[in-house]
Design an enzyme around this catalytic site. Structure first.
Site, short mmCIF file in Angstrom:
data_model
loop_
_atom_site.label_atom_id
_atom_site.label_comp_id
_atom_site.label_asym_id
_atom_site.label_seq_id
_atom_site.Cartn_x
_atom_site.Cartn_y
_atom_site.Cartn_z
N CYS A 43 0.84 -1.19 0.00
CA CYS A 43 0.00 0.00 0.00
C CYS A 43 0.87 1.24 0.00
CB CYS A 43 -0.95 0.01 1.18
SG CYS A 43 -0.14 0.00 2.79
N GLU B 188 -8.72 8.39 4.53
CA GLU B 188 -8.31 8.22 3.14
C GLU B 188 -9.48 7.96 2.20
OE1 GLU B 188 -4.14 5.86 4.01
OE2 GLU B 188 -5.91 4.68 3.49
#
Length: 125
Positions: free
Chosen positions: A65, A112
């Site tokens: 990620c 996010e």
């Protein structure tokens, strides 16, 4: 230079950028991506985060990620990070986009809009 993250509004429009530590300390909404590599037998490749990471150290997570840099397209950033972190290349396919927010035990917050990609795990990493 410190890692700069793309700040976004609720409609996922870029509205600026800020240093990574500040973004997580102030819970600013930003753009991120998550990659899941799947092996031929259907198993998902997971990684254990380094215990030295600034948050969630030692936890099991997705294959890879990260965050795109200002001016970098998210898919391009995902391919870059896959090479940096796993030394791998894979065709990545966009799966979905999600809004993700969680408070972390150390006072930081993940806030996010995350793009989730899937790909076939290479034979060797």
């Amino acid at each position: 230079m410190a890692d700069e993250l793309i700040l976004v509004n609720e409609r996922n429009r870029a509205v600026g950028h800020a240093e990574k530590w500040t973004v997580h300390r102030q819970a600013l909404l930003h753009r991120a991506f998550s990659i899941f590599l799947v092996q031929a037998n259907g198993e998902v490749l997971l990684q254990q985060r380094s215990r030295a990471k600034y948050h969630s150290g030692g936890l099991w997570a997705n294959s890879c990620c990260g965050h795109p840099a200002p001016g970098e397209r998210t898919a391009q950033a995902a391919r870059r990070r896959l090479r940096e972190e796993l030394g791998a290349t894979a065709a990545l396919h966009f799966g979905f986009r999600a809004r993700y927010r969680t408070a972390l035990p150390n006072g930081l917050t993940e806030n996010e809009i995350v793009y989730v990609y899937f790909g076939t795990a290479p034979g060797a990493l």
